[in-house]
Design a protein around this motif. Structure first.
Motif, mmCIF file in Angstrom:
data_model
loop_
_atom_site.group_PDB
_atom_site.id
_atom_site.type_symbol
_atom_site.label_atom_id
_atom_site.label_comp_id
_atom_site.label_asym_id
_atom_site.label_seq_id
_atom_site.Cartn_x
_atom_site.Cartn_y
_atom_site.Cartn_z
ATOM 1 N N MET A 199 -16.105 -44.947 14.854
ATOM 2 C CA MET A 199 -16.605 -44.970 16.232
ATOM 3 C C MET A 199 -17.653 -46.055 16.447
ATOM 4 O O MET A 199 -17.799 -46.574 17.558
ATOM 5 N N SER A 200 -18.369 -46.428 15.382
ATOM 6 C CA SER A 200 -19.391 -47.465 15.523
ATOM 7 C C SER A 200 -18.799 -48.830 15.827
ATOM 8 O O SER A 200 -19.521 -49.738 16.258
ATOM 9 N N ASN A 201 -17.483 -48.988 15.633
ATOM 10 C CA ASN A 201 -16.865 -50.295 15.841
ATOM 11 C C ASN A 201 -16.756 -50.687 17.305
ATOM 12 O O ASN A 201 -16.555 -51.871 17.604
ATOM 13 N N GLN A 202 -16.881 -49.726 18.209
ATOM 14 C CA GLN A 202 -16.895 -50.121 19.618
ATOM 15 C C GLN A 202 -18.147 -50.940 19.931
ATOM 16 O O GLN A 202 -18.144 -51.773 20.831
ATOM 17 N N ASN A 203 -19.211 -50.735 19.133
ATOM 18 C CA ASN A 203 -20.420 -51.546 19.288
ATOM 19 C C ASN A 203 -20.192 -52.982 18.820
ATOM 20 O O ASN A 203 -20.806 -53.915 19.336
ATOM 21 N N VAL A 204 -19.316 -53.150 17.818
ATOM 22 C CA VAL A 204 -18.975 -54.493 17.349
ATOM 23 C C VAL A 204 -18.368 -55.312 18.481
ATOM 24 O O VAL A 204 -18.742 -56.467 18.723
ATOM 25 N N GLY A 205 -17.423 -54.699 19.187
ATOM 26 C CA GLY A 205 -16.791 -55.394 20.308
ATOM 27 C C GLY A 205 -17.784 -55.753 21.391
ATOM 28 O O GLY A 205 -17.740 -56.855 21.956
ATOM 29 N N MET A 206 -18.704 -54.856 21.702
ATOM 30 C CA MET A 206 -19.705 -55.105 22.742
ATOM 31 C C MET A 206 -20.657 -56.222 22.333
ATOM 32 O O MET A 206 -21.006 -57.082 23.148
ATOM 33 N N ILE A 207 -21.083 -56.227 21.066
ATOM 34 C CA ILE A 207 -22.008 -57.259 20.585
ATOM 35 C C ILE A 207 -21.390 -58.642 20.718
ATOM 36 O O ILE A 207 -22.038 -59.588 21.190
ATOM 37 N N LEU A 208 -20.124 -58.774 20.308
ATOM 38 C CA LEU A 208 -19.475 -60.084 20.403
ATOM 39 C C LEU A 208 -19.294 -60.506 21.854
ATOM 40 O O LEU A 208 -19.498 -61.682 22.200
ATOM 41 N N PHE A 209 -18.937 -59.569 22.719
ATOM 42 C CA PHE A 209 -18.759 -59.894 24.142
ATOM 43 C C PHE A 209 -20.066 -60.399 24.743
ATOM 44 O O PHE A 209 -20.083 -61.416 25.451
ATOM 45 N N ILE A 210 -21.163 -59.712 24.457
ATOM 46 C CA ILE A 210 -22.468 -60.155 24.966
ATOM 47 C C ILE A 210 -22.818 -61.528 24.411
ATOM 48 O O ILE A 210 -23.346 -62.399 25.128
ATOM 49 N N GLY A 211 -22.524 -61.742 23.127
ATOM 50 C CA GLY A 211 -22.794 -63.046 22.522
ATOM 51 C C GLY A 211 -22.021 -64.174 23.183
ATOM 52 O O GLY A 211 -22.559 -65.267 23.390
ATOM 53 N N ILE A 212 -20.755 -63.912 23.535
ATOM 54 C CA ILE A 212 -19.938 -64.932 24.204
ATOM 55 C C ILE A 212 -20.498 -65.253 25.586
ATOM 56 O O ILE A 212 -20.630 -66.423 25.981
ATOM 57 N N VAL A 213 -20.843 -64.194 26.343
ATOM 58 C CA VAL A 213 -21.363 -64.388 27.703
ATOM 59 C C VAL A 213 -22.680 -65.170 27.675
ATOM 60 O O VAL A 213 -22.855 -66.150 28.415
ATOM 61 N N LEU A 214 -23.609 -64.758 26.817
ATOM 62 C CA LEU A 214 -24.887 -65.464 26.726
ATOM 63 C C LEU A 214 -24.700 -66.882 26.192
ATOM 64 O O LEU A 214 -25.395 -67.814 26.619
ATOM 65 N N GLY A 215 -23.765 -67.039 25.275
ATOM 66 C CA GLY A 215 -23.464 -68.373 24.760
ATOM 67 C C GLY A 215 -22.962 -69.301 25.843
ATOM 68 O O GLY A 215 -23.335 -70.484 25.896
#
Length: 415
Positions: free
Chosen positions: A366-382
């Protein structure tokens, strides 16, 4: 040591033990002590223990070992279920629990009460859409909403297909024996009609995209259909699931640009596949003993005690692929910071994983849904950081241009 004598009233756990095993089984490990008060517990000397141990033939000992493992797994599942029920329920779970009895089985068939799967299906779409956004711009919100609805509907359709294929298997697995098709709350005919409605809604969402994306999205339906069969054929069903769940990494980019930039999309797709193999192998370890008993296959069985070694390899490939996609899209430091956080999360996840503890496995999954969110935020901020970089580049170009003009004026004045 501990000896357990048969009581007139059996508990739910004892019923799961084969009769011939129980009649010969006088000794149980302390880890199996999760019984109701009706069980009589007595102490015994080491001599009695050795006597019973020597009386057991090898076949009974093997059956006993398997039964103890089954009891331990069942105990862990009961504890996990109780923990989840006692905690504050999620909005999705409350929605399902408060629904009409006529609607509730269909909601459970779609796994609305377990939204983690929908998030895991959506995030590769979100990554691709965000990467496809112009520099210094936010991702297309309409496309994110459209793909969010598509992920919700198609995840539900995939669960329906899976349960239709596996209803005879699910009744033999502790974790899945209460699913609507197994309990008879929904008939196979009703599930087929419901599936047709889900696929129709999914097609309606897909038709909102360009023609390239429509054909690309429709081509994934074959993977969605055959995935449930793979556990009967190969030890790598998680690979097929990864190919299915991460199709959005290709579809999101094509929905924005009308075609795929394969040099960017393929590394992102490979990263998603490795990620899915990683988290679904952890998930599959919950059912490893049941799968072995009924003859099903998975990477959890394939990797066995070497699971951490193999998952480390897939984690390395995932991170390398994400870095490749970032370089090709000229990402900035927030993206690589996110990738670093993901690498740390995966490393910790693998290092602390206990494959023999179903509770730990489901938490890790279940913690892997946080992995997806972290990368998405990183892409947007990038992407947003590209604005400041572009401004600096433009300022440098403007300064150089002004210097050139001043030099030309100076040269003319000297002449």
């Amino acid at each position: 040591m501990i000896i357990i004598k048969r009581c007139r009233r059996f508990t739910g756990v004892l019923r799961l033990l084969p009769w011939n095993t129980y009649s010969n089984l006088k000794l149980l490990n302390c880890t199996a002590m999760n019984f109701r008060p009706c069980t009589k517990v007595h102490t015994s000397s080491a001599i009695q223990y050795n006597k019973y141990k020597n009386e057991m033939n090898p076949n009974i000992q093997r059956n006993t070992s398997y039964s103890l493992l089954r009891v331990e797994n069942i105990s862990a599942h009961v504890k996990l279920t109780s923990l989840q029920q006692n905690r504050c329920l999620s909005i999705a779970a409350k929605l399902v629990n408060n629904a009409s009895p006529k609607v509730q089985p269909y909601m459970k068939l779609m796994r609305i009460d377990k939204p983690t799967g929908s998030w895991l299906l959506f995030w590769p779409c979100g990554w691709s859409i965000a990467l496809a956004a112009p520099a210094s711009a936010l991702p297309d919100l309409y496309m994110l909403a459209l793909f969010g609805m598509g992920a919700f509907v198609m995840r539900g359709a995939g669960c329906t297909i899976n349960d239709m294929w596996d209803q005879d298997i699910d009744k033999m697995v502790v974790r899945t024996k209460d699913r609507p098709l197994v309990t008879g709350q929904i008939t196979p005919k009703q599930s087929l009609i419901f599936l047709a409605g889900q696929l129709s809604l999914g097609l309606l969402i897909l038709l909102q995209l360009n023609w390239y994306s429509i054909f690309l999205g429709a081509s994934s339906l074959g993977l969605v259909t055959v995935y449930p069969l793979m556990k009967r054929i190969t030890y790598w069903p998680q690979l097929i699931l990864g190919m299915t769940f991460n199709w959005g990494a290709l579809l999101g980019w094509s929905a924005i640009h009308g075609s795929c930039n394969w040099s960017i999309c393929l590394p992102l797709y490979v990263a998603g596949i490795c990620w899915t193999i990683l988290y679904d192998t952890i998930y599959a370890h919950q059912d490893r003993m049941d799968d072995i008993r009924i003859g099903m296959k998975s990477t959890a069985i394939k990797f066995g005690e070497n699971t951490k070694f193999y998952l480390s390899g897939f984690g390395i490939v995932m991170i390398a692929s994400l870095i490749t996609s970032g370089v090709l899209t000229t990402q900035t430091w927030p993206y690589y910071t996110a990738v670093g956080l993901i690498a740390a999360h995966i490393n910790n996840q693998i290092y602390t994983l206990n494959i023999n503890n179903p509770t730990d496995c489901i938490k890790k999954f279940m913690s892997n849904q946080n992995v997806g969110m972290i990368l998405f935020i990183g892409i947007v901020l990038g992407n947003l950081m590209k604005k400041s970089l572009l401004q600096k580049e433009n300022e440098v170009k403007e300064t150089r241009h002004q210097d050139i003009v001043l030099d030309e004026i100076k040269n003319r004045h000297d002449l």
